[in-house]
Design a protein around this motif. Sequence first.
Motif, PDB file in Angstrom:
ATOM      1  N   ARG A   1      -1.349  19.376 -13.830  1.00 26.92           N
ATOM      2  CA  ARG A   1      -1.895  20.589 -13.218  1.00 26.92           C
ATOM      3  C   ARG A   1      -1.069  21.784 -13.665  1.00 26.92           C
ATOM      4  O   ARG A   1       0.098  21.651 -14.002  1.00 26.92           O
ATOM      5  CB  ARG A   1      -1.876  20.455 -11.701  1.00 26.92           C
ATOM      6  CG  ARG A   1      -2.733  19.269 -11.249  1.00 26.92           C
ATOM      7  CD  ARG A   1      -2.666  19.038  -9.789  1.00 26.92           C
ATOM      8  NE  ARG A   1      -3.490  20.051  -9.120  1.00 26.92           N
ATOM      9  CZ  ARG A   1      -3.633  20.124  -7.815  1.00 26.92           C
ATOM     10  NH1 ARG A   1      -3.009  19.284  -7.032  1.00 26.92           N
ATOM     11  NH2 ARG A   1      -4.389  21.049  -7.275  1.00 26.92           N
ATOM     12  N   ASP A   2      -1.682  22.964 -13.664  1.00 23.84           N
ATOM     13  CA  ASP A   2      -1.027  24.189 -14.098  1.00 23.84           C
ATOM     14  C   ASP A   2      -0.739  25.077 -12.890  1.00 23.84           C
ATOM     15  O   ASP A   2      -1.650  25.738 -12.370  1.00 23.84           O
ATOM     16  CB  ASP A   2      -1.918  24.931 -15.095  1.00 23.84           C
ATOM     17  CG  ASP A   2      -1.270  26.168 -15.673  1.00 23.84           C
ATOM     18  OD1 ASP A   2      -0.161  26.554 -15.217  1.00 23.84           O
ATOM     19  OD2 ASP A   2      -1.859  26.772 -16.578  1.00 23.84           O
ATOM     20  N   PRO A   3       0.512  25.101 -12.420  1.00 23.78           N
ATOM     21  CA  PRO A   3       0.840  25.907 -11.241  1.00 23.78           C
ATOM     22  C   PRO A   3       0.666  27.412 -11.470  1.00 23.78           C
ATOM     23  O   PRO A   3       0.508  28.170 -10.525  1.00 23.78           O
ATOM     24  CB  PRO A   3       2.300  25.552 -10.948  1.00 23.78           C
ATOM     25  CG  PRO A   3       2.833  24.987 -12.216  1.00 23.78           C
ATOM     26  CD  PRO A   3       1.665  24.405 -12.964  1.00 23.78           C
TER      27      PRO A   3
ATOM     28  N   ASN B   1      -2.954  25.911  -9.757  1.00 18.67           N
ATOM     29  CA  ASN B   1      -2.822  24.442  -9.817  1.00 18.67           C
ATOM     30  C   ASN B   1      -4.042  23.754 -10.430  1.00 18.67           C
ATOM     31  O   ASN B   1      -4.401  22.634 -10.086  1.00 18.67           O
ATOM     32  CB  ASN B   1      -2.527  23.855  -8.436  1.00 18.67           C
ATOM     33  CG  ASN B   1      -1.117  23.353  -8.330  1.00 18.67           C
ATOM     34  OD1 ASN B   1      -0.411  23.245  -9.334  1.00 18.67           O
ATOM     35  ND2 ASN B   1      -0.686  23.039  -7.143  1.00 18.67           N
ATOM     36  N   ARG B   2      -4.639  24.456 -11.348  1.00 19.87           N
ATOM     37  CA  ARG B   2      -5.826  23.974 -12.049  1.00 19.87           C
ATOM     38  C   ARG B   2      -5.528  22.659 -12.766  1.00 19.87           C
ATOM     39  O   ARG B   2      -4.448  22.459 -13.311  1.00 19.87           O
ATOM     40  CB  ARG B   2      -6.216  25.054 -13.057  1.00 19.87           C
ATOM     41  CG  ARG B   2      -7.290  24.723 -14.009  1.00 19.87           C
ATOM     42  CD  ARG B   2      -7.404  25.896 -15.025  1.00 19.87           C
ATOM     43  NE  ARG B   2      -8.468  25.680 -15.941  1.00 19.87           N
ATOM     44  CZ  ARG B   2      -8.389  24.939 -17.036  1.00 19.87           C
ATOM     45  NH1 ARG B   2      -7.265  24.343 -17.334  1.00 19.87           N
ATOM     46  NH2 ARG B   2      -9.420  24.789 -17.813  1.00 19.87           N
TER      47      ARG B   2
END
Length: 128
Positions: A69-71, A75-76
């Motif tokens: 996930r991309d914070p 948080n995608r």
Amino acid sequence: MKFNYADEAFETEFEFGKLTISGDEEKGFRPFQLMVSSIAVCGGSVLRKVLVKQRMEVSGLQIEAEVTRDPERANRLTEIRLHYIIEGEQLVESKVAKAVELASKNCPMAQTVIDCVNIEETFEIRKN
């Protein structure tokens, strides 16, 4: 579908039963868990059907899912790695590899997110 908010969670009813969804995992399933579960189980179900159609008998199928996930971006989900553990006696590696590829192309859940989430699939064969 209809979702009702109560006690810090949304709930809905399906034929099978009640589903509770919340950002707090102590109150219900988290949305990302449901998304990953949908993609993993959809892929696994299609894979099993393809293997059976190819006349390969499957005695067990497990799916391990890892998520990145991309914070920085809410948080995608950026990547889902699915690892299929396929159990059976007469499984041919080259045919299983083609079945995994076919399953990926025919899983509606994976195809829905394919342009925005990287999905990587691997497998291993275990003899009974």
